[in-house]
Enzyme design. Structure first.
Site, PDB file in Angstrom:
ATOM      1  N   GLU A   1       6.621 -14.363   2.874  1.00 18.43           N
ATOM      2  CA  GLU A   1       7.921 -14.215   3.557  1.00 18.43           C
ATOM      3  C   GLU A   1       8.018 -14.914   4.918  1.00 18.43           C
ATOM      4  O   GLU A   1       8.400 -14.302   5.914  1.00 18.43           O
ATOM      5  CB  GLU A   1       8.234 -12.718   3.734  1.00 18.43           C
ATOM      6  CG  GLU A   1       8.263 -11.954   2.423  1.00 18.43           C
ATOM      7  CD  GLU A   1       8.563 -10.455   2.618  1.00 18.43           C
ATOM      8  OE1 GLU A   1       8.635 -10.009   3.763  1.00 18.43           O
ATOM      9  OE2 GLU A   1       8.720  -9.756   1.603  1.00 18.43           O
TER      10      GLU A   1
ATOM     11  N   GLU B   1       6.726  -9.182  -7.935  1.00 17.32           N
ATOM     12  CA  GLU B   1       6.999  -7.800  -7.480  1.00 17.32           C
ATOM     13  C   GLU B   1       8.238  -7.215  -8.160  1.00 17.32           C
ATOM     14  O   GLU B   1       9.034  -6.520  -7.518  1.00 17.32           O
ATOM     15  CB  GLU B   1       7.190  -7.773  -5.948  1.00 17.32           C
ATOM     16  CG  GLU B   1       6.049  -8.400  -5.188  1.00 17.32           C
ATOM     17  CD  GLU B   1       6.185  -8.292  -3.670  1.00 17.32           C
ATOM     18  OE1 GLU B   1       7.023  -7.513  -3.185  1.00 17.32           O
ATOM     19  OE2 GLU B   1       5.431  -8.996  -2.980  1.00 17.32           O
TER      20      GLU B   1
HETATM   21  C1  XIL Z   1       5.779  -2.678   0.562  1.00 19.46           C
HETATM   22  C2  XIL Z   1       5.053  -1.460   0.018  1.00 19.46           C
HETATM   23  O1  XIL Z   1       5.525  -1.174  -1.275  1.00 19.46           O
HETATM   24  C3  XIL Z   1       5.262  -0.282   0.939  1.00 19.46           C
HETATM   25  O2  XIL Z   1       4.463   0.824   0.511  1.00 19.46           O
HETATM   26  C4  XIL Z   1       4.898  -0.658   2.380  1.00 19.46           C
HETATM   27  O3  XIL Z   1       5.195   0.407   3.234  1.00 19.46           O
HETATM   28  C5  XIL Z   1       5.655  -1.904   2.815  1.00 19.46           C
HETATM   29  O4  XIL Z   1       5.407  -2.948   1.897  1.00 19.46           O
HETATM   30  N1  XIL Z   1       7.593  -7.359  -0.262  1.00 19.46           N
HETATM   31  C6  XIL Z   1       6.216  -7.425  -0.257  1.00 19.46           C
HETATM   32  C7  XIL Z   1       5.426  -6.197  -0.422  1.00 19.46           C
HETATM   33  O5  XIL Z   1       5.657  -8.534  -0.232  1.00 19.46           O
HETATM   34  O6  XIL Z   1       4.187  -6.262   0.234  1.00 19.46           O
HETATM   35  C8  XIL Z   1       6.201  -4.978   0.064  1.00 19.46           C
HETATM   36  O7  XIL Z   1       5.444  -3.806  -0.208  1.00 19.46           O
HETATM   37  C9  XIL Z   1       7.560  -4.927  -0.614  1.00 19.46           C
HETATM   38  C10 XIL Z   1       8.368  -6.157  -0.263  1.00 19.46           C
END
Ligand code: XIL
Length: 338
Positions: free
Chosen positions: A143, A252
């Site tokens: 990101e 994801e």
């Molecule tokens: C999220 C987790 O699911 C949470 O538990 C944590 O508090 C924050 O991060 N994009 C990503 C992931 O790349 O690492 C994120 O995961 C969700 C959005």
């Protein structure tokens, strides 16, 4: 068609996502919540049965691993890598550099640019070398792009300390530590042909031109929109990234439902999962699909998207939902990947 009853009995060794994916040379996976991983045998049984790829939800992030200058906590990462090896699963390391996860001691440590450079180099080298030949893919940078300016995030700790070079440096350090690992740039809302994916494309084109060792782009795919479907634009974007020599992973996926959940909403959600699986199987650049969890009992959605939930393919009691069935059917009929 695979009968739903056989899916419900998947615990009895009948159909499962993993076997079909394996036949197709496709990666199907989920992120892992370490609290459930340690204490819930039903959770780990589903992990091993349904998936051939894993990623940690939080355990590989800097705040979890990087305890101080040159000191690391590899307890959870070791446990997950051991599990993956024991069950012959691939593992993605998520993520080495993310503006969101900078440890407090580092942020507040008044380090110079040179010191941050050396610290990050040591962190990436130590982490990636420890799992050389064991972690198959790393999200090296997560990101990096700003949603408002569509340039690099200027307020990122990494940008401020190291300048735009931090991306190439991170990829180069990771590659040196494990030349065979696949190295990814991971991003959200950059799947179609909009402004953000244009920036991702430009960034990656630049890295490739400069011979920076990048293997692929991760598309997060957190779907919040009711009725969402894959698009021609996604195919176009996959093709142009492919032309740069890059592969793609859906990294994801989850499909949020506006609560309360109804039978209709679950069927609509199943269509999204079905469509995404179909897209992945027919798009040559896409090598695998990981979801951001598999059970509604452990998902980030309810706390990050108030009023939404039930975004995954098993319910809170670990029973398969229509979305699971849809993915299984698509995998059963899809073509093999090269
Ligand atoms: C999220 C987790 O699911 C949470 O538990 C944590 O508090 C924050 O991060 N994009 C990503 C992931 O790349 O690492 C994120 O995961 C969700 C959005």
């Amino acid at each position: 068609m695979v009968a739903f009853a056989s899916v419900a009995q998947a615990g009895g060794g009948r159909s499962n996502l993993r076997d079909y994916a394996q036949k197709r040379n496709f990666l199907i996976g989920t992120c892992v919540d370490m609290r459930a991983f340690y204490k819930d045998a039903a959770y780990t049984a589903i992990l091993a049965r349904e998936f051939n790829a894993l990623v940690a939800e939080n355990a590989f992030k800097q705040k979890a691993v990087w305890t101080g200058p040159h000191t690391y906590n590899f307890k959870d990462t070791d446990a997950l890598v051991d599990f993956a090896q024991k069950h012959k699963m691939k593992i993605r390391g998520h993520c080495l550099v993310w503006h969101h996860e900078v440890p407090q001691w580092l942020k507040e440590g008044h380090y110079s640019g040179k010191e941050v450079n050396d610290l990050l180099k040591d962190y990436i080298t130590a982490f990636v070398s420890r799992y050389k030949g064991k972690v198959d893919q790393w999200d090296v940078v997560n990101e990096a792009i700003d949603d408002k300016t569509f340039g690099l995030r200027l307020d990122s700790f990494w940008f401020q300390k190291l300048g735009p070079e931090y991306l190439s440096l991170a990829f180069q350090w990771a590659h040196k530590a494990d030349p065979k690992a696949k190295l990814y740039y991971n991003e959200y809302s950059a799947e179609d042909m909009g402004k953000k994916s244009e920036t991702v494309y430009g960034l990656l084109a630049d890295l490739m031109k400069n011979k920076i060792p990048v293997s692929g782009v991760g598309w997060q795919c957190h779907i919040l929109e009711q009725g969402w479907r894959t698009s021609e634009d996604m195919t176009k974007n996959a093709k142009r990234l492919g032309k740069l020599g890059l592969e793609i992973m859906v990294t994801e996926l989850d499909v949020s439902i506006k609560l309360p959940t109804t039978k209709e909403k679950l069927l609509e959600q199943a269509q999204c999962y079905r469509d995404m699986m179909d897209f992945c199987l027919k798009t040559p650049q896409v090598k695998g699909l990981l979801m951001w969890g598999f059970t509604d009992a452990h998902s980030w959605i309810p706390s990050f998207q108030p009023g939404k939930g039930d975004a995954l393919i098993f319910d809170k009691d670990y029973q398969p939902k229509p979305a699971y069935q849809a993915m299984l059917e698509e995998l059963a009929k899809g073509k093999n990947k090269k």
